[in-house]
Design an enzyme around this catalytic site. Sequence first.
Site, PDB file in Angstrom:
ATOM      1  N   ASP A 284      -0.283  -1.973  -7.144  1.00 58.95           N
ATOM      2  CA  ASP A 284      -1.040  -1.055  -6.463  1.00 58.95           C
ATOM      3  C   ASP A 284      -1.068  -1.125  -5.180  1.00 58.95           C
ATOM      4  OD1 ASP A 284      -3.078   0.708  -6.615  1.00 58.95           O
ATOM      5  OD2 ASP A 284      -4.656  -0.105  -7.967  1.00 58.95           O
TER       6      ASP A 284
HETATM    7  C1  NOJ Z   1      -5.311   2.825  -5.765  1.00 60.13           C
HETATM    8  C2  NOJ Z   1      -6.058   2.741  -7.198  1.00 60.13           C
HETATM    9  O1  NOJ Z   1      -6.308   1.568  -7.756  1.00 60.13           O
HETATM   10  C3  NOJ Z   1      -4.908   3.206  -8.216  1.00 60.13           C
HETATM   11  O2  NOJ Z   1      -5.477   3.286  -9.594  1.00 60.13           O
HETATM   12  C4  NOJ Z   1      -4.037   4.362  -7.793  1.00 60.13           C
HETATM   13  O3  NOJ Z   1      -3.413   4.953  -8.812  1.00 60.13           O
HETATM   14  C5  NOJ Z   1      -3.607   4.273  -6.340  1.00 60.13           C
HETATM   15  N1  NOJ Z   1      -4.469   3.771  -5.487  1.00 60.13           N
HETATM   16  C6  NOJ Z   1      -2.709   5.552  -5.993  1.00 60.13           C
HETATM   17  O4  NOJ Z   1      -3.608   6.463  -5.331  1.00 60.13           O
END
Ligand code: NOJ
Length: 747
Positions: A284
């Site tokens: 993430d």
């Molecule tokens: C952080 C989030 O936790 C995740 O779900 C998301 O896909 C990414 N950012 C990209 O935006």
Amino acid sequence: MKKRLIPVLLLGLLACESPQPQSDSAVEELLAQMTLEEKVGQLNFVVGDLFNTGPTVRTSESQRFDEAIKKGEITGLFNIHGADYVNRLQRIAVEESRLGIPLLIGADIIHGFKTVFPLSIGEAASWDLAMVEKAAQVAAQESAAVGINLTFAPMVDISRDARWGRTSEGSGEDPYLGSRMAEARVRGFQGKGLADPLTIAACVKHFAAYGAAEAGRDYNTVDISEYELRNTYLPPFKAAIDAGSATLMTAFNELNGVPATAHTLLLQQILQKEWQFEGAVISDWQNIGEMLAHGYVADSAQAAQLALEAGTHVDMMAEIFLRKIPQLVRDGVVKETVLDEAVRKVLQLKMDLGLFDNPYQYGSAEKEKELIRSEAFLKTAREMAERSIVLLKNEGQVLPLKKGKKKVAVIGPLGNNKADMNGSWSFFGEEQHPVTILEGLKAFDTEAEFTYVAGCDLYTNSTEGFAEAVAAARKADVIILAIGESAPMNGEGASRASIHLPGVQEDLVKALHQSGKPMIALVSSGRPLVLNWLHENVPAVLAMWTLGSETGHAVANVLYGNYNPSGKLPMSFPRAEGQLPLYYNHKQTGRMYTGDHSEPGSERVYRSRYRDVPNSPLYPFGYGLSYTTFEYSDFTIDKQTISLADSVKLSVTVRNSGTLAGEEVVQWYIRDEVGSITRPVKELKGFEKISLAPGESKTLSLHLSADDLAFWRADMTFGAEPGSFQVFVGGNSRDVLNQSFTLSPQP
Ligand code: NOJ
């Protein structure tokens, strides 16, 4: 095998005979030509310059991306779109970088692209798997048309604490429902194959147990037993992977002391060894670097090493692999074979997506025009929205409304509000598009006279608008309240310690109540809210989440009975935040409170309960009303005892005992009465959504075998344990019929 667009340097090598399938050999041959820098470039995923979905943005202009792509420093960009824009970047990658490797174009397509669907928790409330799959298919088609080839979805985190803002992105508290929703979404996104230009790759997230954040605070610590992890939090991931999810995203949280992105139990033992997952694992946003803040690594080189070695293949936004891995390999700290394994996953994904055959297949200006917000897609969005609404109360049959001459006051900050109807993951969905509640009602009932007053806003404590709202209420025959949360009040980083109606909305409702006029409360939210006052005082209450593009039309169809509500709660609605986490499939305690006031004093006192609120939820998991009624009868079981190799057949008859056609979600639960680890009081094991005409009956069956009774035990073995089981069937998790049987130890 289709012809692939193979970089020039590869052509000579491909002429050789190879025992491997062509895709594998193409990957190997490409890999053989890559420098260390080009390899780590394939692991570096960065946000584009259209939307920022995390804490730090690259100080980028597109110029900077152009250079990085040319140098092969970027495997892909995310949260960008537009056929022309994406294809321009693909052209740089394919024509101007040394190896011509095409780009991944990712995006958070969580509940639709430009055709916006209900929040995922709302879609889950439909319990309608075919509809959820269709919604994901529409989202994939629109996204693919604008050049996107990978979505960061489905989000399958189980959530039992409504304070957690990301509750809105998942399917609620139950592993079985969550698993079925996960599969439906993966099928919808990926269709029959990744290479189809109208499908996109799925990325199941966030691995794992992110929803168990302590106190419902986003990104917070998770400390749970391994059997709890396996029994409750992992099943939807396994289901998504079995349905073919091409990729997976690691979670932000630490799990039992180790950040998820370097968690070898999760990534090596479970994901690779037990589940044989072969896809790419994506971190993430910056969570490789955040291992420093967790206090798990001393520096970013160690973070890079531990994440890569554990099995995180792609670095989202930390750029730590890019900066640190080449030197670590040169110094002999990280084996190049480990790096190669990660690069292989990414190259294989790009091949599977058909990008080497045609890097431009995902962006098409014609398809954009033809598909985006097409009539058919908006119709699907409306149908999905209608099915997501849950009727929580309908005293005195206030609903459905009748068309015709009457005065309707629509009151509340969400009554004529467009932006918030798009929900929390809707930065692609334009603000001007959603049909508001007021617009939908006016279009549906052309004879009625509608007035709209906001009465208050969503954020402040100002009561200035109350007088106007009360005056409108007094003149009306019926009041439709449009209240709840704004879109940004849920989603990432949007935990709320109070989950009452925000601001002064409840006070507004109390003021309007004095008018004595019938009230219907439409409650928008991304989570269960505490709705006690509404439940006690307002005749009709509906949970409507946020419904997306077709909000107003869906609301009108439901309020006027054009669509008979059929949604059922995917999460328990608490009576107070103090009950959280709250879920129907909890364990029994040694001192469970039965609510029996005839118990002698000391028996009553020393019980597992609160002094101020009952243990039970206000509205239980699986709950939802219809404008008709359903009767359950003849619950039978074909055997009293089964062996481990056998199965038991449960049957029940469900009758529409009302006067309108309607749909019912028939839910089957079990309870394993005694276990080597204690078992939940109920567990969902099956459901079916059926339509019944007035007076019509259907007999439904469920077969349960030992596999359905199996669970992870304390010694990490998985299996069913002989003994007595109760089985239940009903229209929610509370109001059920029951039967029992015995699983004998005989094989
Ligand atoms: C952080 C989030 O936790 C995740 O779900 C998301 O896909 C990414 N950012 C990209 O935006």
